[in-house]
Design a protein around this motif. Structure first.
Motif, short mmCIF file in Angstrom:
data_model
loop_
_atom_site.label_atom_id
_atom_site.label_comp_id
_atom_site.label_asym_id
_atom_site.label_seq_id
_atom_site.Cartn_x
_atom_site.Cartn_y
_atom_site.Cartn_z
N PRO A 24 0.84 -1.21 0.00
CA PRO A 24 0.00 0.00 0.00
C PRO A 24 0.87 1.26 0.00
CG PRO A 24 -0.84 -1.60 1.57
CD PRO A 24 0.48 -2.13 1.10
N THR A 25 0.53 2.19 -0.87
CA THR A 25 1.34 3.39 -1.04
C THR A 25 0.44 4.59 -1.29
OG1 THR A 25 3.09 2.05 -2.06
CG2 THR A 25 3.24 4.43 -2.35
N LEU A 26 0.87 5.74 -0.79
CA LEU A 26 0.18 7.00 -1.06
C LEU A 26 1.03 7.84 -2.01
CD1 LEU A 26 -1.07 8.18 2.46
CD2 LEU A 26 -2.39 7.05 0.68
N TYR A 27 0.34 8.60 -2.88
CA TYR A 27 1.03 9.54 -3.77
C TYR A 27 0.28 10.85 -3.72
CZ TYR A 27 2.55 11.84 -8.08
OH TYR A 27 3.03 12.75 -9.00
N PHE A 28 1.03 11.93 -3.53
CA PHE A 28 0.42 13.26 -3.44
C PHE A 28 1.30 14.25 -4.18
CE2 PHE A 28 -0.15 17.26 -0.79
CZ PHE A 28 -1.36 17.61 -1.37
N SER A 29 0.70 15.01 -5.08
CA SER A 29 1.42 16.06 -5.79
C SER A 29 0.60 17.34 -5.67
CB SER A 29 1.62 15.69 -7.27
OG SER A 29 2.43 16.66 -7.93
N PRO A 30 0.96 18.21 -4.73
CA PRO A 30 0.12 19.39 -4.44
C PRO A 30 0.11 20.42 -5.57
CG PRO A 30 2.19 19.50 -3.23
CD PRO A 30 2.15 18.14 -3.87
N ALA A 31 -1.04 21.09 -5.68
CA ALA A 31 -1.22 22.20 -6.62
C ALA A 31 -0.89 21.81 -8.06
CB ALA A 31 -0.36 23.40 -6.19
N ALA A 68 4.76 6.56 1.44
CA ALA A 68 4.11 7.74 0.88
C ALA A 68 5.13 8.58 0.14
CB ALA A 68 3.44 8.56 1.97
N TYR A 69 4.72 9.10 -1.02
CA TYR A 69 5.58 9.95 -1.83
C TYR A 69 4.86 11.25 -2.14
CZ TYR A 69 8.49 5.83 -2.49
OH TYR A 69 9.30 4.74 -2.26
N ILE A 70 5.55 12.36 -1.92
CA ILE A 70 5.03 13.68 -2.27
C ILE A 70 5.89 14.21 -3.41
CG2 ILE A 70 4.54 16.01 -1.47
CD1 ILE A 70 4.39 14.95 1.36
#
Length: 245
Positions: A24-31, A68-70
């Protein structure tokens, strides 16, 4: 939790893709202005949970116990986003091209990864959300060739998701100086009922871009409602015939 930054075209998303496992992994790239990378990752790695901007406050809670990766776009001010990274206790990774010497990256990053890709020195970014637009494959090939070969300005980096007349969705990727790539078909069901209601769009980094000409040329390549219905009916009939064999 890992925060990844770097210049456009240096391979930030590609590096993250290489780190992904079946866990399980999260990926977030803001804006993010469109979400091309998010869409591609979600299709390619269904086990990855892609967060939207309005889920930023839930990031710490959702990331508990998972990787998690941002991904930080170059348009973001790293100094302004630093408090968030500090709160999340992020490991900071900078992706840089070979031969790059930049004290700012040395100061910002906990780890520096040297990429085989060359970062772009582009000064302009053109972005278009083309959701609902459908294009035939031949017109897309011509448009993409003209775009990447300098017909509308010097393009350093381009990527996009396009909906084709046969209901398929494809991903295009161009980096100046690299071998041209074929379009990749995304693992999505054919859309054969009217205009697609899933994301498509284009992102172009370059210099002296004729943005109006890019937009108009793409629009000229897109199909009318009548043409879309015609192509979709043809595909339905073809698939029905194949199913009977």
């Amino acid at each position: 939790m890992t925060a990844v930054a770097g210049l456009p075209g240096v391979g930030k998303t590609n590096w993250i893709r290489q780190q992904l496992t079946q866990q399980p992994t999260l990926y977030f790239s803001p804006a993010t202005r469109i979400g091309i990378d998010q869409t591609r990752l979600a299709v390619e790695f269904p086990h990855v949970q892609v967060l939207a901007d309005d889920q930023q406050t839930q990031l710490w809670q959702l990331a508990s116990g998972v990787s998690a990766y941002i991904e930080l776009g170059y348009h973001l001010d790293l100094a302004k986003i630093a408090p968030l990274l500090d709160t999340l206790n992020c490991h900071r990774v900078a992706i840089v091209s070979a031969g790059t010497q930049d004290a700012d990256w040395d100061e910002w990053a906990d780890e520096i990864i040297v990429s085989s890709l060359g970062a772009t020195n582009a000064t302009s970014l053109w972005v278009a959300n083309t959701t609902g637009h459908v294009i035939d494959p031949d017109s897309l090939e011509v448009f993409w060739y003209e775009l990447t070969q300098g017909a509308y300005g010097v393009v350093s980096r381009a990527k996009g998701i396009f909906e084709l007349a046969d209901g398929l969705s494809v991903y295009g990727d161009f980096v100046a100086g690299m071998q041209p790539k074929e379009f990749d078909e995304l693992n999505l069901p054919r859309w054969l009922e009217g205009r697609p209601q899933r994301l498509s769009g284009i992102e172009v980094w370059g210099n002296q871009l004729d943005e109006a000409a890019i937009a108009q040329t793409f629009q000229d390549c897109c199909l009318s409602d009548v043409a879309i219905r015609h192509y979709q009916q043809q595909v339905k009939e073809m698939l029905a015939e194949e199913a009977m064999i």
